[in-house]
Design a protein around this motif. Structure first.
Motif, short mmCIF file in Angstrom:
data_model
loop_
_atom_site.label_atom_id
_atom_site.label_comp_id
_atom_site.label_asym_id
_atom_site.label_seq_id
_atom_site.Cartn_x
_atom_site.Cartn_y
_atom_site.Cartn_z
N PRO A 40 0.83 -1.22 0.00
CA PRO A 40 0.00 0.00 0.00
C PRO A 40 0.86 1.26 0.00
O PRO A 40 0.70 2.14 0.86
CB PRO A 40 -0.79 -0.15 1.30
N SER A 41 1.76 1.36 -0.94
CA SER A 41 2.69 2.50 -0.98
C SER A 41 2.77 3.09 -2.38
O SER A 41 3.84 3.49 -2.83
CB SER A 41 4.09 2.06 -0.51
N TRP A 42 1.64 3.14 -3.07
CA TRP A 42 1.62 3.76 -4.40
C TRP A 42 1.59 5.28 -4.28
O TRP A 42 2.20 5.99 -5.07
CB TRP A 42 0.41 3.27 -5.19
N VAL A 43 0.85 5.77 -3.27
CA VAL A 43 0.74 7.20 -3.02
C VAL A 43 0.83 7.41 -1.52
O VAL A 43 0.36 6.58 -0.74
CB VAL A 43 -0.60 7.76 -3.57
N GLY A 44 1.44 8.51 -1.10
CA GLY A 44 1.54 8.80 0.32
C GLY A 44 1.53 10.29 0.58
O GLY A 44 1.76 11.11 -0.32
N THR A 45 1.22 10.66 1.83
CA THR A 45 1.19 12.07 2.21
C THR A 45 2.61 12.60 2.28
O THR A 45 3.56 11.87 2.54
CB THR A 45 0.50 12.26 3.56
N ARG A 46 2.74 13.90 2.06
CA ARG A 46 4.03 14.56 2.17
C ARG A 46 3.96 15.60 3.29
O ARG A 46 2.87 16.10 3.62
CB ARG A 46 4.42 15.24 0.86
N PRO A 98 -3.93 13.83 7.49
CA PRO A 98 -3.51 12.56 8.07
C PRO A 98 -2.30 11.99 7.33
O PRO A 98 -2.22 12.05 6.10
CB PRO A 98 -4.74 11.67 7.89
N ALA A 99 -1.36 11.47 8.08
CA ALA A 99 -0.16 10.88 7.49
C ALA A 99 -0.44 9.41 7.17
O ALA A 99 -0.93 8.66 8.02
CB ALA A 99 1.03 11.00 8.43
N GLY A 100 -0.15 9.01 5.96
CA GLY A 100 -0.39 7.63 5.59
C GLY A 100 -0.04 7.37 4.14
O GLY A 100 0.49 8.23 3.43
N THR A 101 -0.35 6.17 3.70
CA THR A 101 -0.07 5.75 2.33
C THR A 101 -1.29 5.02 1.78
O THR A 101 -2.17 4.59 2.52
CB THR A 101 1.15 4.82 2.26
N CYS A 107 -3.50 3.01 4.50
CA CYS A 107 -2.86 2.85 5.81
C CYS A 107 -2.55 4.21 6.40
O CYS A 107 -1.91 5.05 5.75
CB CYS A 107 -1.56 2.04 5.68
N LEU A 108 -3.00 4.45 7.63
CA LEU A 108 -2.77 5.70 8.34
C LEU A 108 -1.85 5.44 9.52
O LEU A 108 -1.96 4.41 10.20
CB LEU A 108 -4.09 6.30 8.83
N GLU A 109 -0.93 6.37 9.75
CA GLU A 109 -0.03 6.24 10.88
C GLU A 109 -0.80 6.42 12.19
O GLU A 109 -1.71 7.24 12.27
CB GLU A 109 1.09 7.27 10.78
N SER A 110 -0.40 5.64 13.19
CA SER A 110 -1.07 5.69 14.49
C SER A 110 -0.01 5.64 15.58
O SER A 110 1.19 5.61 15.31
CB SER A 110 -2.05 4.52 14.64
N GLU A 153 -2.40 1.69 10.92
CA GLU A 153 -3.77 1.20 10.84
C GLU A 153 -4.21 1.20 9.38
O GLU A 153 -4.25 2.24 8.73
CB GLU A 153 -4.69 2.11 11.67
N CYS A 154 -4.54 0.03 8.87
CA CYS A 154 -4.88 -0.11 7.45
C CYS A 154 -6.34 -0.48 7.27
O CYS A 154 -6.89 -1.27 8.05
CB CYS A 154 -4.00 -1.19 6.79
N ARG A 155 -6.94 0.09 6.26
CA ARG A 155 -8.31 -0.23 5.89
C ARG A 155 -8.30 -0.76 4.46
O ARG A 155 -7.73 -0.14 3.56
CB ARG A 155 -9.21 1.01 5.97
N GLY A 156 -8.94 -1.89 4.27
CA GLY A 156 -8.99 -2.49 2.94
C GLY A 156 -9.20 -3.99 3.03
O GLY A 156 -9.48 -4.53 4.11
#
Length: 223
Positions: free
Chosen positions: A45-51, A63-66, A73-76, A82-85
């Motif tokens: 799950p690392s095709w796109v991520g926050t900067r 929110p920070a995640g990818t 996936c959101l950082e916690s 924490e991943c949703r999918g």
């Protein structure tokens, strides 16, 4: 002169066979590595991520995640994000169903070419190389199409929740392209190189046949 010419022809053919086998072995190893890379491209799950962005006036940061084809996936506070999918059931996110299917087809084609390596013991090598080349070309085409359709699907709820404002087709907003997407684009180039090499090896297999060795010997003897 005749024994000497025959010996030269024999040595030439032997070196030619060794070189072709060495290149073929390298091609087979690279094909297997490419198949493993395809698995990583599909599941990560690392095709796109926050900067990282600086906000003024007390505005909350995004929110920070990818995001990948199957999960967001959101950082916690926990070490594991924490991943949703639905990665376990291989159910892609609704907006990325087409890219996910194309990557799965590409993955199937690559692993089919890996399976064809077993045919070298039973079939003509030139035929096996050409079959693998067409499979790898198909894999590269599907992967390239997935790389085009993925950013075209960025205007979706998952991207807006992760990247906030400014998200549209081919515009990730507050996000940026991550390594899995870059790896997918490099995989297209890798597939093209492997397919071209397989076609070259397949066309050169005729030169490894004993009949060609006799022809070379005959030419040297006549000279």
């Amino acid at each position: 002169m005749q024994p000497h010419a025959a010996e030269v022809a024999r040595l030439y053919q032997t070196e030619f066979v060794r070189s072709a086998r060495a290149v073929g072995a390298l091609w087979a190893v690279c094909t297997l590595c490419f198949a493993v890379i395809e698995v990583v491209i599909l599941i990560q799950p690392s095709w796109v991520g926050t900067r990282e962005l600086r906000y003024q006036g007390g505005a909350p940061p995004p929110p920070a995640g990818t995001l990948g084809l199957f999960e967001v996936c959101l950082e916690s506070d926990w070490p594991v994000p924490e991943c949703r999918g639905s990665l376990r059931t291989l159910t892609p996110l609704p907006a990325f169903q087409s890219p996910a299917v194309l990557v799965c087809v590409s993955l199937a084609m690559v692993w089919a070419s890996v399976g064809c390596l077993c045919l070298f013991r039973f079939c003509n090598a030139a035929t096996v190389y050409k079959i693998c080349a067409w499979l790898q070309l198909t894999a590269g085409f599907c992967l390239a199409l997935a790389c085009v359709l993925f950013p075209d699907s960025w205007e979706c709820a998952e991207m807006r929740a992760l990247c906030w404002e400014g998200v549209s087709s081919f515009s990730p907003g507050n996000c940026s392209v991550h390594w899995a997407f870059v790896l997918a684009m490099l995989g297209v180039l890798d597939a093209a190189i492997l397919a071209t090499l397989a076609f070259v090896l397949g066309n050169r297999q005729d030169a490894l046949l004993p009949q060609d060795g006799k022809d070379v010997t005959g030419l040297l003897l006549s000279a």
